[in-house]
Design a protein around this motif. Structure first.
Motif, PDB file in Angstrom:
ATOM      1  N   TRP A   5       1.051  -1.235   0.307  1.00 17.61           N
ATOM      2  CA  TRP A   5       0.161  -0.283   0.190  1.00 17.61           C
ATOM      3  C   TRP A   5       1.208   1.424  -0.053  1.00 17.61           C
ATOM      4  O   TRP A   5       1.812   1.136   0.086  1.00 17.61           O
ATOM      5  CB  TRP A   5      -0.804  -0.138   1.027  1.00 17.61           C
ATOM      6  CG  TRP A   5      -2.160  -0.615   0.833  1.00 17.61           C
ATOM      7  CD1 TRP A   5      -2.065  -1.905   0.101  1.00 17.61           C
ATOM      8  CD2 TRP A   5      -2.974  -1.152   2.088  1.00 17.61           C
ATOM      9  NE1 TRP A   5      -3.060  -2.360   0.815  1.00 17.61           N
ATOM     10  CE2 TRP A   5      -4.031  -2.164   2.126  1.00 17.61           C
ATOM     11  CE3 TRP A   5      -3.674  -0.478   3.447  1.00 17.61           C
ATOM     12  CZ2 TRP A   5      -5.052  -2.759   2.793  1.00 17.61           C
ATOM     13  CZ3 TRP A   5      -4.558  -0.689   3.593  1.00 17.61           C
ATOM     14  CH2 TRP A   5      -5.261  -1.815   4.005  1.00 17.61           C
ATOM     15  N   VAL A  10      -2.328   4.184   3.773  1.00 19.57           N
ATOM     16  CA  VAL A  10      -2.263   4.213   5.322  1.00 19.57           C
ATOM     17  C   VAL A  10      -2.718   4.878   6.443  1.00 19.57           C
ATOM     18  O   VAL A  10      -3.321   5.098   7.428  1.00 19.57           O
ATOM     19  CB  VAL A  10      -0.764   3.102   5.382  1.00 19.57           C
ATOM     20  CG1 VAL A  10      -0.567   3.293   7.191  1.00 19.57           C
ATOM     21  CG2 VAL A  10      -0.373   1.922   5.162  1.00 19.57           C
ATOM     22  N   SER A  58       2.452   6.205   9.406  1.00 19.32           N
ATOM     23  CA  SER A  58       2.022   5.081   7.760  1.00 19.32           C
ATOM     24  C   SER A  58       3.599   4.301   6.991  1.00 19.32           C
ATOM     25  O   SER A  58       3.199   3.808   6.112  1.00 19.32           O
ATOM     26  CB  SER A  58       1.306   6.121   7.217  1.00 19.32           C
ATOM     27  OG  SER A  58       2.161   7.309   7.240  1.00 19.32           O
ATOM     28  N   LEU A  61       4.138   0.718   8.254  1.00 18.85           N
ATOM     29  CA  LEU A  61       3.538   0.110   7.650  1.00 18.85           C
ATOM     30  C   LEU A  61       2.354  -0.365   6.574  1.00 18.85           C
ATOM     31  O   LEU A  61       2.228  -0.944   6.031  1.00 18.85           O
ATOM     32  CB  LEU A  61       1.540   0.773   8.608  1.00 18.85           C
ATOM     33  CG  LEU A  61       1.716   0.715  10.168  1.00 18.85           C
ATOM     34  CD1 LEU A  61       0.471   1.223  11.012  1.00 18.85           C
ATOM     35  CD2 LEU A  61       1.524  -0.692  10.804  1.00 18.85           C
ATOM     36  N   ALA A  62       3.312   0.757   5.734  1.00 17.95           N
ATOM     37  CA  ALA A  62       2.140   0.465   4.384  1.00 17.95           C
ATOM     38  C   ALA A  62       3.815  -1.132   4.016  1.00 17.95           C
ATOM     39  O   ALA A  62       3.651  -1.576   3.013  1.00 17.95           O
ATOM     40  CB  ALA A  62       2.895   1.959   3.517  1.00 17.95           C
TER      41      ALA A  62
END
Length: 62
Positions: A5, A10, A58, A61-62
């Motif tokens: 992503w 995210v 983010s 997490l991506a």
């Protein structure tokens, strides 16, 4: 299973989660759209957050 992503996606999910709680993590059903989140995805994220209590952004997490 790996999902690639972009950071903006995210970020949007994190903001929905902060605003709506767990309910914000699921995509609302729309015509023709398949659900993106599986129960296994949520369990995986919860396990990761329990193992490492550090702050995630983010990009991580991506």
């Amino acid at each position: 299973m790996t999902i690639d992503w972009i950071a903006q996606t995210v970020r949007e999910v994190l903001h929905r989660w902060e605003k709506l709680g767990l309910e914000g993590l699921w995509s609302k059903p729309r015509r023709g759209e398949k659900l993106r989140w599986l129960e296994a995805d949520i369990v995986f994220l919860e396990e990761c957050l329990e193992k490492e209590p550090r702050t995630y952004n983010s990009v991580r997490l991506a």
